[in-house]
Motif scaffolding. Structure first.
Motif, mmCIF file in Angstrom:
data_model
loop_
_atom_site.group_PDB
_atom_site.id
_atom_site.type_symbol
_atom_site.label_atom_id
_atom_site.label_comp_id
_atom_site.label_asym_id
_atom_site.label_seq_id
_atom_site.Cartn_x
_atom_site.Cartn_y
_atom_site.Cartn_z
ATOM 1 N N THR A 81 0.819 1.206 4.915
ATOM 2 C CA THR A 81 0.448 0.880 3.540
ATOM 3 C C THR A 81 -1.045 1.076 3.325
ATOM 4 O OG1 THR A 81 0.643 -0.713 1.735
ATOM 5 C CG2 THR A 81 0.110 -1.645 3.869
ATOM 6 N N ASP A 82 -1.375 1.639 2.161
ATOM 7 C CA ASP A 82 -2.763 1.744 1.740
ATOM 8 C C ASP A 82 -3.053 0.453 0.976
ATOM 9 O OD1 ASP A 82 -5.142 2.219 0.503
ATOM 10 O OD2 ASP A 82 -4.525 4.044 -0.549
ATOM 11 N N ALA A 83 -3.765 -0.454 1.656
ATOM 12 C CA ALA A 83 -3.989 -1.788 1.072
ATOM 13 C C ALA A 83 -5.390 -1.914 0.455
ATOM 14 C CB ALA A 83 -3.782 -2.846 2.144
ATOM 15 N N THR A 84 -6.008 -0.773 0.182
ATOM 16 C CA THR A 84 -7.398 -0.766 -0.292
ATOM 17 C C THR A 84 -7.648 -1.721 -1.460
ATOM 18 O OG1 THR A 84 -7.508 1.514 0.407
ATOM 19 C CG2 THR A 84 -9.237 0.782 -1.074
ATOM 20 N N GLN A 85 -6.731 -1.715 -2.440
ATOM 21 C CA GLN A 85 -6.965 -2.552 -3.624
ATOM 22 C C GLN A 85 -6.314 -3.930 -3.484
ATOM 23 O OE1 GLN A 85 -8.916 -1.772 -6.149
ATOM 24 N NE2 GLN A 85 -9.210 0.424 -5.865
ATOM 25 N N ALA A 86 -5.718 -4.197 -2.337
ATOM 26 C CA ALA A 86 -4.970 -5.454 -2.185
ATOM 27 C C ALA A 86 -5.710 -6.502 -1.358
ATOM 28 C CB ALA A 86 -3.623 -5.166 -1.520
ATOM 29 N N MET A 113 -7.750 0.159 4.775
ATOM 30 C CA MET A 113 -8.584 -0.595 3.830
ATOM 31 C C MET A 113 -9.989 -0.002 3.792
ATOM 32 S SD MET A 113 -11.073 -2.618 5.362
ATOM 33 C CE MET A 113 -11.299 -4.007 4.269
ATOM 34 N N SER A 114 -10.751 -0.435 2.793
ATOM 35 C CA SER A 114 -12.092 0.099 2.604
ATOM 36 C C SER A 114 -13.081 -1.023 2.316
ATOM 37 C CB SER A 114 -12.057 1.075 1.424
ATOM 38 O OG SER A 114 -13.329 1.614 1.209
ATOM 39 N N SER A 115 -14.241 -0.953 2.945
ATOM 40 C CA SER A 115 -15.224 -2.030 2.830
ATOM 41 C C SER A 115 -15.825 -2.176 1.429
ATOM 42 C CB SER A 115 -16.328 -1.752 3.862
ATOM 43 O OG SER A 115 -17.543 -2.295 3.507
ATOM 44 N N HIS A 116 -16.031 -1.032 0.741
ATOM 45 C CA HIS A 116 -16.786 -1.126 -0.518
ATOM 46 C C HIS A 116 -15.982 -1.705 -1.681
ATOM 47 C CE1 HIS A 116 -15.531 2.647 -2.805
ATOM 48 N NE2 HIS A 116 -15.041 2.917 -1.612
ATOM 49 N N LYS A 117 -14.708 -2.026 -1.431
ATOM 50 C CA LYS A 117 -13.919 -2.696 -2.476
ATOM 51 C C LYS A 117 -13.984 -4.214 -2.306
ATOM 52 C CE LYS A 117 -12.180 1.448 -3.467
ATOM 53 N NZ LYS A 117 -12.422 2.218 -4.661
ATOM 54 N N ILE A 118 -14.596 -4.658 -1.205
ATOM 55 C CA ILE A 118 -14.653 -6.113 -0.960
ATOM 56 C C ILE A 118 -16.104 -6.571 -0.738
ATOM 57 C CG2 ILE A 118 -12.259 -6.295 -0.118
ATOM 58 C CD1 ILE A 118 -13.534 -6.549 2.763
ATOM 59 N N GLY A 140 -13.766 4.924 5.818
ATOM 60 C CA GLY A 140 -13.240 4.414 4.550
ATOM 61 C C GLY A 140 -11.748 4.667 4.458
ATOM 62 N N ALA A 141 -11.187 4.305 3.316
ATOM 63 C CA ALA A 141 -9.734 4.397 3.183
ATOM 64 C C ALA A 141 -9.231 5.838 3.137
ATOM 65 C CB ALA A 141 -9.277 3.635 1.945
ATOM 66 N N THR A 142 -10.038 6.755 2.634
ATOM 67 C CA THR A 142 -9.598 8.156 2.615
ATOM 68 C C THR A 142 -9.340 8.625 4.046
ATOM 69 O OG1 THR A 142 -10.838 8.606 0.598
ATOM 70 C CG2 THR A 142 -10.276 10.518 1.958
ATOM 71 N N GLU A 143 -10.292 8.340 4.914
ATOM 72 C CA GLU A 143 -10.108 8.742 6.310
ATOM 73 C C GLU A 143 -8.965 7.964 6.966
ATOM 74 O OE1 GLU A 143 -13.553 8.497 8.953
ATOM 75 O OE2 GLU A 143 -12.201 8.698 10.665
HETATM 76 C C1 LIG Z 1 -5.871 2.771 -3.351
HETATM 77 C C2 LIG Z 1 -7.044 3.529 -2.811
HETATM 78 N N1 LIG Z 1 -6.881 4.267 -1.704
HETATM 79 C C3 LIG Z 1 -7.901 4.951 -1.173
HETATM 80 C C4 LIG Z 1 -9.154 4.951 -1.746
HETATM 81 C C5 LIG Z 1 -10.284 5.720 -1.110
HETATM 82 O O1 LIG Z 1 -11.160 4.816 -0.502
HETATM 83 P P1 LIG Z 1 -12.572 5.275 0.093
HETATM 84 O O2 LIG Z 1 -13.498 5.326 -1.063
HETATM 85 O O3 LIG Z 1 -12.945 4.181 1.047
HETATM 86 O O4 LIG Z 1 -12.381 6.565 0.772
HETATM 87 C C6 LIG Z 1 -9.365 4.212 -2.914
HETATM 88 C C7 LIG Z 1 -10.662 4.244 -3.598
HETATM 89 O O5 LIG Z 1 -10.772 4.207 -4.798
HETATM 90 C C8 LIG Z 1 -8.278 3.476 -3.460
HETATM 91 O O6 LIG Z 1 -8.420 2.745 -4.559
#
Ligand SMILES: Cc1ncc(COP(=O)(O)O)c(C=O)c1O
Length: 417
Positions: free
Chosen positions: A199-204, A222-227, A78-81
């Motif tokens: 860039t942390d593009a998780t929300q983009a 990026m993170s799968s569970h946001k899409i 996920g995006a944290t990692e």
């Molecule tokens: C901008 C952003 N970065 C990182 C994360 C963490 O993502 P993950 O839940 O995949 O670890 C989130 C989750 O809310 C997020 O919104």
């Protein structure tokens, strides 16, 4: 199956920035890989090869979407990692180079990153492994590229700036920053201090241009569970040639950058989620943006003492973040929950901390304004009818709460001043 209101037991979900339901097509694609196709993608026999082939297909879909090569995609949890790997991995590679010994690297980030970036930077700073500059954000929720240019030093190793803020949805000028860094790097004769851009593009990913070449980034999370993909899987895109080292030791999976058995079922789901997203992206952006504009207009018009946090135009199509005076965000959230509506707040208890959101405070909001905040995030299953019900219930709950606690809160904050 369309995920409509009745599929959620009549409840209204307006917290798509927290997570999204898995798309029906995605779920269908994943199912066999939980059971009959359960092989370990690293195994050489047919079970393993079947899983590996499906992972390869997911990698190719992702590469096509982000306009990079398959080898530039590192699957993570996920995006944290991904964010941890990007920052610590770049730092570790720098420290491994003997030429750099004794020279502390410098990282530039912003004050309103997601906690997984902020805490990583703060920890590295505290340990003495890096110097960190935290760029300010202005009342519109956007950083200034000129601040970033001024912050660059001789030892700047990494710039990490989020694409879209997860609380207020404001969009940062990533492509512009990419150009600044490229220009800076082109002037350097000695390549060891080339600045890397993450860039942390998780929300983009669902709403903005995600072509890594146009953005000029070296690393993207990026993170799968946001899409509308499964939880527990994500990606770090690493441009070929980027100096980065794995941060957890073990197997040589993911081009020796991320040890550990591949979450093949999750990765296959993520690949499908990307395909579904790509197919419908422009149509969904248009629909969600119209709904968001309707919501913002209605709330600002019909509810007294409310403000919209962050720029009205440079924000994610799915985000509306409001501050209501004389009310606590978490009370609002809980009362709305009791009415069957799920939203989020940047205030105290809901985020598991006692202080108001660092993002809202960074914009210059007073603690009482930050405490009275509500994040409403829309998604592909949101309907206008849901928003009509939401605003009606919000009005009712606000009226009740302001009557009960409004005066007490006013008194409390005036004594604190
Ligand atoms: C901008 C952003 N970065 C990182 C994360 C963490 O993502 P993950 O839940 O995949 O670890 C989130 C989750 O809310 C997020 O919104």
């Amino acid at each position: 199956m369309e995920m409509n209101n009745s599929a959620r037991g009549g409840k209204i979900y307006l917290d798509y920035a927290a997570t999204t339901p898995v798309d029906a097509e995605v779920l269908k694609t994943m199912l066999p890989y939980f059971s009959s196709e359960f092989g370990n993608a690293s195994s050489l026999h047919s079970f393993g090869r079947n899983a590996a082939d499906a992972v390869t297909a997911a990698r190719e879909s992702a590469a096509c979407f982000f306009k990079c090569t398959s080898e530039e995609i590192i699957f993570t949890s996920g995006a944290t990692e991904s964010n941890n790997l990007a920052i610590k991995g770049v730092l570790r590679a720098y420290n491994k180079n003997k030429k750099n010994s004794g020279k502390k690297p410098h990282i530039i980030t912003t004050v309103f990153e997601h906690s997984c970036v902020l805490k990583t930077c703060q920890k590295l700073e505290k340990e003495g492994s890096a110097e960190v500059t935290y760029l300010p954000v202005y009342s519109d929720g956007i950083i200034k590229v000129s601040d970033l240019e001024k912050a660059i030093k001789e030892n700047t190793l990494l710039v990490t700036v989020m694409y879209v803020n997860n609380e207020i949805g404001t969009v940062q000028p990533i492509a512009q920053i990419g150009k600044v860094i490229k220009k800076h790097n082109s002037k350097l004769l000695d390549t060891k201090y080339q600045i890397l851009f993450h860039t942390d593009a998780t929300q983009a990913v669902a709403y903005f241009d995600i072509n890594v070449k146009r953005l000029g980034v070296d690393l993207l999370s990026m993170s799968s569970h946001k899409i509308y993909g499964p939880k527990g899987v994500g990606m770090l895109l690493v441009k070929k040639g980027t100096k980065i080292t794995q941060i957890q030791d073990g197997g040589a999976q993911e081009f020796a950058l991320r040890a550990g058995t591949l979450n093949s079922t999750g990765i296959i789901g993520l690949g499908k989620a990307i395909e579904v997203l790509e197919k419908n992206k422009q149509k969904e952006i248009k629909k969600i943006k119209e709904l968001r504009d309707y919501l913002i207009k209605k709330v600002l018009k019909e509810i007294p003492s409310v403000r919209l946090n962050g720029s009205r135009s440079k924000r994610s199509p799915n985000n509306a973040n409001f501050s209501f005076s004389d009310v606590e965000g978490e009370s609002l959230l809980l009362y709305l929950d009791a009415e069957g509506i799920a939203v989020s707040t940047g205030s105290a208890c809901s985020s598991g901390s006692l202080s108001p959101s660092h993002v809202l405070l960074a914009l210059g909001l007073k603690p009482e304004q930050a405490h009275g905040s509500l994040r409403v995030t829309l998604g592909k299953y949101t309907t206008k009818k849901e928003l009509v019900i939401f605003v009606a219930k919000l009005k009712k709950v606000l009226e009740k709460l302001r009557k009960v606690s409004g005066e007490l809160l006013k008194e409390y904050y005036s004594k604190k001043k």
